[in-house]
Design a protein around this motif. Structure first.
Motif, PDB file in Angstrom:
ATOM      1  N   THR A 266       0.854  -1.179   0.000  1.00  0.00           N
ATOM      2  CA  THR A 266       0.000   0.000   0.000  1.00  0.00           C
ATOM      3  C   THR A 266       0.892   1.232   0.000  1.00  0.00           C
ATOM      4  O   THR A 266       2.026   1.162   0.465  1.00  0.00           O
ATOM      5  CB  THR A 266      -0.900   0.005   1.247  1.00  0.00           C
ATOM      6  OG1 THR A 266      -0.034   0.037   2.375  1.00  0.00           O
ATOM      7  CG2 THR A 266      -1.769  -1.228   1.319  1.00  0.00           C
ATOM      8  N   PRO A 267       0.386   2.349  -0.494  1.00  0.00           N
ATOM      9  CA  PRO A 267       1.218   3.550  -0.521  1.00  0.00           C
ATOM     10  C   PRO A 267       1.737   3.926   0.867  1.00  0.00           C
ATOM     11  O   PRO A 267       2.862   4.363   1.009  1.00  0.00           O
ATOM     12  CB  PRO A 267       0.275   4.621  -1.056  1.00  0.00           C
ATOM     13  CG  PRO A 267      -0.779   3.890  -1.786  1.00  0.00           C
ATOM     14  CD  PRO A 267      -0.916   2.561  -1.122  1.00  0.00           C
ATOM     15  N   MET A 269       2.668   2.017   3.238  1.00  0.00           N
ATOM     16  CA  MET A 269       3.823   1.193   3.584  1.00  0.00           C
ATOM     17  C   MET A 269       5.090   1.742   2.950  1.00  0.00           C
ATOM     18  O   MET A 269       6.163   1.697   3.528  1.00  0.00           O
ATOM     19  CB  MET A 269       3.627  -0.244   3.094  1.00  0.00           C
ATOM     20  CG  MET A 269       2.708  -1.067   3.956  1.00  0.00           C
ATOM     21  SD  MET A 269       2.367  -2.661   3.199  1.00  0.00           S
ATOM     22  CE  MET A 269       3.934  -3.485   3.412  1.00  0.00           C
ATOM     23  N   ILE A 270       4.931   2.265   1.724  1.00  0.00           N
ATOM     24  CA  ILE A 270       6.115   2.732   1.024  1.00  0.00           C
ATOM     25  C   ILE A 270       6.627   4.037   1.619  1.00  0.00           C
ATOM     26  O   ILE A 270       7.809   4.249   1.749  1.00  0.00           O
ATOM     27  CB  ILE A 270       5.799   2.882  -0.474  1.00  0.00           C
ATOM     28  CG1 ILE A 270       5.654   1.486  -1.048  1.00  0.00           C
ATOM     29  CG2 ILE A 270       6.882   3.640  -1.196  1.00  0.00           C
ATOM     30  CD1 ILE A 270       4.887   1.442  -2.311  1.00  0.00           C
ATOM     31  N   ALA A 272       6.351   4.957   4.632  1.00  0.00           N
ATOM     32  CA  ALA A 272       6.823   4.784   6.020  1.00  0.00           C
ATOM     33  C   ALA A 272       8.343   4.761   6.097  1.00  0.00           C
ATOM     34  O   ALA A 272       9.001   4.394   5.171  1.00  0.00           O
ATOM     35  CB  ALA A 272       6.263   3.494   6.600  1.00  0.00           C
TER      36      ALA A 272
END
Lengths: 272, 320
Positions: A266-267, A269-270, A272
């Protein structure tokens, strides 16, 4: 708006097996590479992306037989040129960087000698001037101690350094209008890959190059390329700007390729 | 309070040195300690030359370690002879990176899958055949594939055969050495789903070796980051990805491309390239490349320091 530097129109062809049977591998492949852009050709194994790229330079395997199509470079159909006319274009106006740079360099000559020879072939001049230009080119692709490196053989280079030298050769020594990069970072570690892709982006911007990046890696495409051509099983599935391909893919195959490349991230997660 | 999870694979001080002429030694692996618990996935990530494949081979004694010990299901494998190792390979199996190279081109899939059943479980033919058919279905192939040779299969199908062979002897530990590196992305996803399903069904512990950070994030419960023969950071996958501590981990994570539009990365760049592993100095492995280097970094090699919550990092500077 000027006409695209490269236009491939309706390219179709087959591989001929020893018994004469034809296996169709390219089906009506058409796309354009506008001047000053980086255009990606993306696809999985067997999509025809590399065969298309090799065809531009006329270095496709001899078993490949074209049945239709044109390859317009700066308005001229490359497929109608005589071999000696093609030699005037290959390297000088269109050059290519291959996947495995250490395999593409000749193991029995020093790296500097190979680059200098190509420089003299294309631009003439003395050997010492060619070597001087070679060392400048190696320095421009951030090879440390270029004078010493120029005297070394390809096996003394790491994979990343060899790929820098190849880029120096293809982009700076040849000074082409169109640079084709066939999986230039496949097989390199991610930290080296990131540095090589930055180098390619810088060269294109600073020198007004037009580049065509052949890759299976959509991650590399998202950051570096202006336009994307998605290929599958010998066909062009979809073309568009990188933003459009990533944010509004129209074809199911593109959507599936994107989903597979993102592995359900998911965006959030990226970021983070 | 939960009981301590049962450790199925533990290495302590695992080291591999190769003599390279004179008294010089190449340090491929230096003092690696890991614990792999029952049913979990521990990923070893790192770039070429980090020692992750050497580690896998030493952990199975496919390559003889120079020092250190390996406990598999609580038993030291250090002094096992050939027969003892043969028994061990019923408990731990490996799936190799390149199924083109790890499947014998002259053996049919049937022969490949029957072999461990014959050697490890001593099954008679009829039983082996029944089990082989089960294994084919387990990995998403059909019994018809048993008659094929490796060259008649696609890359993904070959890797499925490699998995079936590894699972045949019913191990509880599987070492996966870059199982998706040679596959296209669309096949990669299917392979990872298959591995996850098999892990849940068979309660397998995976030691997952990969340089593909996206795959690691998708698969692993815990991650150990390797650089130049040693672990520089380890912890739960979400902690390491959300809060990477070691400068090398940060450089590695920030270099990985993301297949998404408009992602801006904060790159941390290291100077130069990975140094020679021959006779390395007694200093931090990242000396000379690290943007955060301090004078103390060159005088001794920092050990892994606990950063809380099972997160450990071999860098006192980032914790100071």
């Amino acid at each position: 708006m000027s006409s695209p530097l490269l236009e491939i129109e309706g390219l179709s062809g087959s591989f001929r097996s020893p018994n004469g049977a034809l296996t169709p591998v390219l089906h009506d492949v058409s796309f354009a590479v506008p001047r000053g852009t980086v255009t990606a050709i993306v696809g999985e194994t067997g999509s025809g992306k590399s065969l298309t790229a090799l065809s531009i330079l006329g270095i496709q395997p001899p078993t490949f037989q074209r049945s239709a199509g044109r390859i317009l470079f700066d308005g001229r159909d490359l497929l109608t040129l005589k071999p000696e006319e093609m030699r005037g274009i290959r390297g000088r106006r269109i050059s290519i960087v291959f996947q495995d740079a250490r395999a593409a360099l000749n193991p029995v000559f020093t790296v500097g000698r190979q680059l200098a020879d190509v420089h003299r072939l294309h631009h003439g001049g003395s050997a010492s001037r060619a070597m001087k230009r070679t060392i400048e080119a190696l320095r421009a692709v951030s090879i440390p101690e270029p004078e010493r490196r120029a005297r070394q053989y390809p096996h003394e280079f790491s994979g990343g350094m060899a790929q820098r030298a190849m880029i120096a050769l293809a982009a700076l020594v040849c000074e082409p209008e169109l640079l084709i990069l066939d999986e230039p970072t496949t097989g390199l570690d991610v930290t080296i890959q990131a540095a090589i892709m930055e180098l390619i982006g810088d060269l294109v911007r600073e020198r007004g190059l037009t580049a065509c990046l052949i890759t299976h890696d959509l991650g590399v495409v998202a950051e570096t390329c202006d336009r994307v051509v998605v290929m599958n099983a010998g066909r062009v599935v979809e073309t568009g700007t990188t933003e459009a391909i990533f944010t509004r893919p129209r074809q199911d195959y593109t959507r599936r390729l994107l989903a597979a490349s993102q592995l359900g991230e998911t965006p959030e997660m990226i970021e983070a | 309070m939960r009981a301590e999870p049962y450790v199925v694979l533990r290495t302590s001080g695992l080291t591999k040195l190769y003599p390279v002429g004179g008294s010089r030694r190449l340090v491929a692996l230096s003092g690696v300690d890991i614990d792999l618990a029952e049913g979990e996935t521990l990923a070893l990530v790192g770039e070429s030359g980090s020692g992750k494949s050497t580690f896998a081979r030493c952990a199975l004694r496919l390559v003889e370690p120079s020092d250190g010990d390996v406990l598999i299901n609580g038993r030291s494998i250090r002094s096992l002879g050939a027969l003892g190792l043969a028994e061990l390979y019923g408990e731990v199996q490996m799936v190799f990176q390149d199924p083109n190279a790890s499947l014998n081109p002259r053996m049919t899939v049937r022969q490949v899958v029957h072999e461990p059943l014959r050697l490890h479980l001593r099954m008679p033919f009829a039983k082996r055949e029944k089990r082989a058919i089960e294994l084919m279905e387990m990995v998403g192939l059909t019994p018809a594939h048993l008659d094929r040779y490796p060259h008649e299969l696609s890359g993904g199908q070959r890797q499925r055969v490699g998995i079936a062979r590894a699972l045949a002897a019913e191990p509880n530990i599987v070492i996966l050495d870059e199982p998706t590196a040679s596959l296209d992305v669309s096949v990669r996803g299917q392979m990872l789903e298959l591995l996850k399903r098999l892990q849940a069904e068979l309660k397998l512990a995976y030691l997952f070796i990969s340089h593909d950070l996206q795959v690691v994030r998708h698969m692993a419960d815990r991650v150990a980051v390797m650089y130049l023969g040693g672990i520089v950071e380890s912890g739960r996958t979400e902690d390491v990805f959300a809060r990477p501590l070691h400068p090398y981990t940060r450089a590695l994570l920030s270099a990985a491309p993301v297949a998404r539009w408009g992602v801006k990365r904060q790159r941390l760049r290291l100077a130069g390239e990975i140094p020679s592993p021959i006779d390395p100095p007694d200093a931090c492995r990242l000396v000379g490349r690290c943007p955060m280097q301090q004078p103390a970094c060159t005088t001794r090699r920092p050990p892994l320091i606990d950063a809380g919550g099972g997160h450990a990092v071999a860098c006192p500077v980032v914790l100071a």
